[in-house]
Design a protein around this motif. Structure first.
Motif, PDB file in Angstrom:
ATOM      1  N   ALA A 267       0.834  -1.203   0.000  1.00  0.00           N
ATOM      2  CA  ALA A 267       0.000   0.000   0.000  1.00  0.00           C
ATOM      3  C   ALA A 267       0.867   1.250   0.000  1.00  0.00           C
ATOM      4  CB  ALA A 267      -0.932  -0.007   1.214  1.00  0.00           C
ATOM      5  N   GLY A 268       1.953   1.229   0.792  1.00  0.00           N
ATOM      6  CA  GLY A 268       2.867   2.371   0.819  1.00  0.00           C
ATOM      7  C   GLY A 268       3.542   2.589  -0.526  1.00  0.00           C
ATOM      8  N   MET A 269       3.961   1.481  -1.162  1.00  0.00           N
ATOM      9  CA  MET A 269       4.602   1.576  -2.473  1.00  0.00           C
ATOM     10  C   MET A 269       3.631   2.149  -3.501  1.00  0.00           C
ATOM     11  SD  MET A 269       6.064  -1.489  -4.888  1.00  0.00           S
ATOM     12  CE  MET A 269       7.298  -2.011  -3.710  1.00  0.00           C
ATOM     13  N   LEU A 270       2.379   1.667  -3.500  1.00  0.00           N
ATOM     14  CA  LEU A 270       1.389   2.142  -4.462  1.00  0.00           C
ATOM     15  C   LEU A 270       1.069   3.623  -4.253  1.00  0.00           C
ATOM     16  CD1 LEU A 270      -1.033  -0.913  -4.575  1.00  0.00           C
ATOM     17  CD2 LEU A 270       0.470  -0.114  -6.398  1.00  0.00           C
ATOM     18  N   ASN A 271       0.979   4.037  -2.996  1.00  0.00           N
ATOM     19  CA  ASN A 271       0.731   5.455  -2.722  1.00  0.00           C
ATOM     20  C   ASN A 271       1.846   6.324  -3.274  1.00  0.00           C
ATOM     21  OD1 ASN A 271      -1.710   5.046  -1.430  1.00  0.00           O
ATOM     22  ND2 ASN A 271      -0.789   4.863   0.603  1.00  0.00           N
ATOM     23  N   ARG A 274       1.603   6.454  -7.113  1.00  0.00           N
ATOM     24  CA  ARG A 274       0.496   7.296  -7.565  1.00  0.00           C
ATOM     25  C   ARG A 274       0.843   8.775  -7.458  1.00  0.00           C
ATOM     26  NH1 ARG A 274      -4.906   5.625  -8.003  1.00  0.00           N
ATOM     27  NH2 ARG A 274      -5.129   3.362  -8.122  1.00  0.00           N
ATOM     28  N   LYS A 275       1.600   9.132  -6.434  1.00  0.00           N
ATOM     29  CA  LYS A 275       1.980  10.532  -6.263  1.00  0.00           C
ATOM     30  C   LYS A 275       2.920  10.994  -7.384  1.00  0.00           C
ATOM     31  CE  LYS A 275       1.426  10.686  -1.232  1.00  0.00           C
ATOM     32  NZ  LYS A 275       2.125  10.774   0.074  1.00  0.00           N
ATOM     33  N   VAL A 279      -2.361  10.179 -12.857  1.00  0.00           N
ATOM     34  CA  VAL A 279      -3.430   9.190 -13.005  1.00  0.00           C
ATOM     35  C   VAL A 279      -4.754   9.924 -13.190  1.00  0.00           C
ATOM     36  CG1 VAL A 279      -4.640   7.257 -11.944  1.00  0.00           C
ATOM     37  CG2 VAL A 279      -2.182   7.549 -11.566  1.00  0.00           C
ATOM     38  N   GLU A 280      -5.436   9.668 -14.286  1.00  0.00           N
ATOM     39  CA  GLU A 280      -6.736  10.275 -14.562  1.00  0.00           C
ATOM     40  C   GLU A 280      -7.796   9.186 -14.655  1.00  0.00           C
ATOM     41  OE1 GLU A 280      -6.533  13.809 -17.457  1.00  0.00           O
ATOM     42  OE2 GLU A 280      -4.830  12.538 -18.056  1.00  0.00           O
ATOM     43  N   LEU A 281      -8.757   9.205 -13.746  1.00  0.00           N
ATOM     44  CA  LEU A 281      -9.876   8.269 -13.792  1.00  0.00           C
ATOM     45  C   LEU A 281     -10.990   8.916 -14.588  1.00  0.00           C
ATOM     46  CD1 LEU A 281      -9.873   6.970 -10.094  1.00  0.00           C
ATOM     47  CD2 LEU A 281      -8.769   5.978 -12.105  1.00  0.00           C
TER      48      LEU A 281
END
Length: 322
Positions: A267-271, A274-275, A279-281
């Motif tokens: 979770a820390g790696m993904l956060n 993402r920073k 990323v556009e949803l």
């Protein structure tokens, strides 16, 4: 076995096998090739193409049969079953390639998804697993032990009868010297405990059915209490033992703690990723999106302690020792 492999062709493990086959296309496989991993052994060959023990282990992990850090004995039944499935997958992939299916747009998109998933898994394996040492696991276990509310466990035997007059008559027989175990086997209508002399094992006082609390709260070892009305009839209870709750050991909790610590690091790696990325949803997420992970590890020591007010036999906590 073949039938199961056909059904699994649409899943990632089969796509991985197809991806490997694409990479090997139009190449002559050498039977004396070097093992891809240290200690690897060749366990099968298909038209000269080697299947390694690490391939079978990777497939078992993909199926959720074992965890990423768990070994897989090549002599085990699980290994044999997974090897057969791996052979089936390779054969299906080769047949698909013979039809040129790997060239379709759909296949290319699926292979790309499998490719990305594999690389992501490899990043997690190389960046995360090695950072979780025994000290981190033990520290988390010790923290959970301190936070856990240790209750008392009671071991009881049960005789369940349909009516109060029947229960009163049975109690008189017990007071006259009849054996509780023998009477449970002869008269009790509780099929879950009847044939082992009414033994319900250990359960904690905090999950004790409400009907039991009034008679068992102060009962001592060896006391017979009741009858009390419960779901399905009237219960007579004998206290066999009382002891402090037996918490799960570190080794029993290790797999759960490992999964939680790995999740935290992922979770820390993904956060962080993402920073750094844009990323556009393009669609709005549903208000009823999936539940989030808990803020702290959900070990068996923290399992729900819901109780039943009327059931004859109490439900044990997850991970509770007997």
């Amino acid at each position: 076995m073949v039938k199961r492999s056909v059904l699994r062709l649409v899943y990632v493990p089969a796509l991985v096998a197809l991806s490997l086959s694409v990479a090997a296309c139009n190449k002559t496989t050498v039977s004396n090739e070097a093992p891809p991993e240290a200690g690897d052994v060749a366990v099968a060959r298909i038209d000269g193409e080697t299947i390694w023990s690490s391939d079978v282990r990777a497939e078992a992990i993909a199926q959720g049969q074992i965890g990423p850090g768990e070994p897989l004995d090549v002599t085990s039944d699980l290994f044999s079953r997974t090897l057969e499935e791996e052979v089936d997958q390779r054969l299906l992939a080769k047949a698909a390639m013979a039809k040129g299916l790997e060239k379709s747009t759909t296949a290319q998109r699926r292979l790309r998804a499998a490719h990305d998933r594999i690389l992501g898994d490899m990043l997690v394996e190389t960046s995360i697993d090695r950072d979780i040492d025994d000290k981190a696991v033990k520290d988390h276990y010790d923290e959970q032990v301190k936070l856990s509310k240790q209750s008392e466990e009671i071991r009881t035997r049960l005789i369940l009868l349909k009516t109060k007059p029947e229960a009163d008559a049975a109690l008189k027989q017990l007071q006259g010297g009849a054996l509780f175990e023998a009477m449970a086997m002869e008269k009790s209508i509780d099929q879950g405990t009847r044939f082992n002399g009414g033994d319900m094992g250990y359960f904690t006082t905090d999950i004790m059915p409400q009907a039991y609390k009034g008679v068992l709260a102060t009962a001592k070892t060896g006391d017979t209490v009741g009858p009390v009305q419960v779901d399905g009839g009237w219960a007579l209870l004998r206290v066999e033992d009382r002891r402090p709750e037996q918490l799960p050991t570190l080794e029993e909790e290790r797999p759960i703690i490992m999964r939680y610590l790995i999740y935290n690091q992922v979770a820390g790696m993904l956060n962080s990723l993402r920073k750094k990325a844009k990323v556009e949803l393009l669609v709005k997420p549903s208000q009823a999106s999936g539940a989030q992970e808990p803020d702290s590890a959900t070990t068996s020591m923290e399992a729900d302690e819901a109780s039943s007010d009327s059931s004859a036999a109490p439900t044990k906590k997850a991970g509770q020792k007997t």
